[in-house]
Design a protein around this motif. Structure first.
Motif, PDB file in Angstrom:
ATOM      1  N   LEU A   7      48.301  35.375  36.714  1.00  0.00           N
ATOM      2  CA  LEU A   7      47.733  34.789  35.501  1.00  0.00           C
ATOM      3  C   LEU A   7      48.022  33.302  35.496  1.00  0.00           C
ATOM      4  N   ALA A   8      46.954  32.518  35.430  1.00  0.00           N
ATOM      5  CA  ALA A   8      47.095  31.060  35.399  1.00  0.00           C
ATOM      6  C   ALA A   8      45.932  30.477  34.615  1.00  0.00           C
ATOM      7  N   HIS A   9      46.264  29.625  33.653  1.00  0.00           N
ATOM      8  CA  HIS A   9      45.258  28.941  32.834  1.00  0.00           C
ATOM      9  C   HIS A   9      44.341  29.936  32.112  1.00  0.00           C
ATOM     10  N   GLY A  10      44.914  31.049  31.666  1.00  0.00           N
ATOM     11  CA  GLY A  10      44.155  32.015  30.878  1.00  0.00           C
ATOM     12  C   GLY A  10      43.193  32.860  31.673  1.00  0.00           C
ATOM     13  N   ALA A  11      43.342  32.939  32.987  1.00  0.00           N
ATOM     14  CA  ALA A  11      42.421  33.699  33.825  1.00  0.00           C
ATOM     15  C   ALA A  11      43.177  34.322  34.982  1.00  0.00           C
ATOM     16  N   ALA A 106      35.349  46.621  42.087  1.00  0.00           N
ATOM     17  CA  ALA A 106      34.962  45.625  41.078  1.00  0.00           C
ATOM     18  C   ALA A 106      35.480  45.985  39.692  1.00  0.00           C
ATOM     19  N   GLN A 107      36.550  46.757  39.637  1.00  0.00           N
ATOM     20  CA  GLN A 107      37.061  47.214  38.349  1.00  0.00           C
ATOM     21  C   GLN A 107      37.543  46.049  37.483  1.00  0.00           C
ATOM     22  N   LEU A 108      38.055  44.994  38.079  1.00  0.00           N
ATOM     23  CA  LEU A 108      38.568  43.855  37.307  1.00  0.00           C
ATOM     24  C   LEU A 108      37.532  42.737  37.157  1.00  0.00           C
ATOM     25  N   SER A 109      36.331  42.955  37.645  1.00  0.00           N
ATOM     26  CA  SER A 109      35.308  41.913  37.484  1.00  0.00           C
ATOM     27  C   SER A 109      34.905  41.803  36.015  1.00  0.00           C
ATOM     28  N   GLY A 110      34.778  40.595  35.547  1.00  0.00           N
ATOM     29  CA  GLY A 110      34.433  40.356  34.141  1.00  0.00           C
ATOM     30  C   GLY A 110      35.608  40.301  33.205  1.00  0.00           C
ATOM     31  N   VAL A 111      36.800  40.653  33.668  1.00  0.00           N
ATOM     32  CA  VAL A 111      37.991  40.594  32.818  1.00  0.00           C
ATOM     33  C   VAL A 111      38.370  39.134  32.624  1.00  0.00           C
ATOM     34  N   GLY A 112      38.567  38.743  31.382  1.00  0.00           N
ATOM     35  CA  GLY A 112      38.918  37.374  31.055  1.00  0.00           C
ATOM     36  C   GLY A 112      37.741  36.530  30.616  1.00  0.00           C
ATOM     37  N   ALA A 113      36.524  37.072  30.688  1.00  0.00           N
ATOM     38  CA  ALA A 113      35.352  36.302  30.258  1.00  0.00           C
ATOM     39  C   ALA A 113      35.252  36.211  28.748  1.00  0.00           C
ATOM     40  N   ARG A 114      35.870  37.157  28.047  1.00  0.00           N
ATOM     41  CA  ARG A 114      35.744  37.192  26.585  1.00  0.00           C
ATOM     42  C   ARG A 114      36.838  36.387  25.885  1.00  0.00           C
ATOM     43  N   GLN A 115      38.031  36.397  26.436  1.00  0.00           N
ATOM     44  CA  GLN A 115      39.146  35.700  25.822  1.00  0.00           C
ATOM     45  C   GLN A 115      40.153  35.309  26.898  1.00  0.00           C
ATOM     46  N   PRO A 116      40.997  34.314  26.656  1.00  0.00           N
ATOM     47  CA  PRO A 116      42.007  33.919  27.643  1.00  0.00           C
ATOM     48  C   PRO A 116      43.030  35.031  27.863  1.00  0.00           C
ATOM     49  N   LEU A 121      49.364  42.668  29.300  1.00  0.00           N
ATOM     50  CA  LEU A 121      48.805  43.412  28.172  1.00  0.00           C
ATOM     51  C   LEU A 121      47.413  42.900  27.819  1.00  0.00           C
ATOM     52  N   ASP A 122      47.217  41.593  27.863  1.00  0.00           N
ATOM     53  CA  ASP A 122      45.879  41.036  27.604  1.00  0.00           C
ATOM     54  C   ASP A 122      44.875  41.545  28.635  1.00  0.00           C
ATOM     55  N   VAL A 123      45.312  41.621  29.890  1.00  0.00           N
ATOM     56  CA  VAL A 123      44.416  42.123  30.938  1.00  0.00           C
ATOM     57  C   VAL A 123      44.070  43.589  30.684  1.00  0.00           C
ATOM     58  N   LEU A 124      45.062  44.391  30.312  1.00  0.00           N
ATOM     59  CA  LEU A 124      44.829  45.810  30.036  1.00  0.00           C
ATOM     60  C   LEU A 124      43.826  45.996  28.905  1.00  0.00           C
ATOM     61  N   LEU A 125      44.040  45.314  27.795  1.00  0.00           N
ATOM     62  CA  LEU A 125      43.149  45.484  26.641  1.00  0.00           C
ATOM     63  C   LEU A 125      41.754  44.963  26.935  1.00  0.00           C
ATOM     64  N   ASP A 126      41.654  43.860  27.665  1.00  0.00           N
ATOM     65  CA  ASP A 126      40.334  43.328  27.995  1.00  0.00           C
ATOM     66  C   ASP A 126      39.608  44.256  28.972  1.00  0.00           C
TER      67      ASP A 126
END
Length: 316
Positions: A7-11, A106-116, A121-126
């Motif tokens: 995790l770096a710079h919200g992504a 590609a399970q993690l593709s698109g994660v982080g596009a909605r919020q930093p 935990l942020d990654v899990l919920l997103d």
């Protein structure tokens, strides 16, 4: 295959080390399975459940982590059968790390596009949020495909289109089961978040996930009910069309039966030879009278047999 992210710079940024904050295990081989079992203390049953497409959603709480089995929709590639599939993935979460075990790279593709993203935990919920919206996207596609099939069915009445509608209805049943079991996981995760004193933002996001999942479930349920009614109506319509076609064929047969009878009687050269000593104006009327008497006897025999058949069926 292993993909590691930090995790770096919200992504999420992909790295090459095995102690990253977020790791994706896609179809792990024997060495990668040993890594999960030995280094990350994952048991054999949990690992097998994560890769089993028929596994039911659940959540397990451990002293230092929690493990989720999550039902996710598979990517739709537009097959001719119009079948939408669901599969399972495993999520091993602790405060400093998130492991994703899946058959989709590609399970993690698109994660982080909605919020930093600032924590695992942020990654899990997103990730859960993206999966719910994946269901909603597929439901929209199912609605569009159903309308297209309806138009094709009205134009051609082919069995192929009816079978495709059955496939869509079956896919909706699988979606309803998957979304419902995911909802139970989210409810238990919400209770765990309160006990573990998660941040207010995380708890609010879990509440949003529960609401989105419930709406997705209701939408899939409505589509399934509508599809069931449509399939029954289309089946009845096809039966009516078949009955109408058989009625037309019966009328054609009724029209041509007397003509065939006249042609057959007129072409009986053997009968003319056998009755050569009798005038034709006596032989042919006698033949017609004999045919009429034979038909009458057959009708009487059938009428006498009908009550006996009905009494036997009632006794049986």
């Amino acid at each position: 295959m292993i993909k590691s992210f930090q995790l770096a710079h919200g992504a999420l940024q992909q790295v090459g080390r095995l102690d990253a904050e977020v790791m994706l295990f896609c179809n792990p081989d024997a060495a990668e399975r040993d890594l999960l079992l030995d280094d990350f203390k994952l048991d054999e049953h949990a690992l097998a459940s994560a890769l089993d497409p028929d596994e039911v959603s659940r959540i397990e709480f451990h002293p230092d982590n929690l493990f989720l089995i999550w039902k996710r929709p598979e990517n739709y590639c537009g097959q001719a059968s119009f079948t939408f599939e669901v599969s399972s993935c495993g999520l091993l979460f602790c405060q400093e790390r998130l492991l994703v075990i899946s058959t989709d790279a590609a399970q993690l593709s698109g994660v982080g596009a909605r919020q930093p993203l600032h924590s695992p935990l942020d990654v899990l919920l997103d990730l859960l949020f993206n999966n719910i919206h994946h269901y909603l996207g597929h439901l929209k596609v199912i609605k569009l495909v159903a309308r297209e099939l309806q138009q094709k069915f009205n134009a051609s009445m082919e069995n192929q289109h009816l079978v495709q509608m059955f496939n869509l209805s079956e896919s909706l049943i699988y979606y309803i089961n998957a979304i419902h079991s995911n909802g139970a996981v989210l409810t238990r995760l919400r209770n765990h978040a309160e006990k573990q004193h998660f941040s207010a933002d995380a708890i609010a996001l879990i509440d949003d996930l529960i609401i989105e999942n419930n709406q997705c479930y209701k939408q899939a349920e409505i589509y399934s009910t509508v599809f069931a009614g449509l399939i029954d109506a289309r089946g009845n319509l096809m039966n009516n069309s078949t009955n109408g076609l058989l009625r037309k064929l019966t009328l054609i047969n009724v029209v041509f039966l007397p003509l065939n009878l006249i042609a057959s009687i007129g072409g009986m050269s053997e009968f003319s030879m056998m009755t050569s000593g009798i005038p034709w104006w006596l032989a042919y009327p006698a033949f017609l009278v004999a045919m009429g008497l034979t038909g009458g006897l057959v009708i009487l025999a059938l009428k006498r047999m009908a009550p006996q058949t009905s009494s036997l069926s009632q006794a049986g």
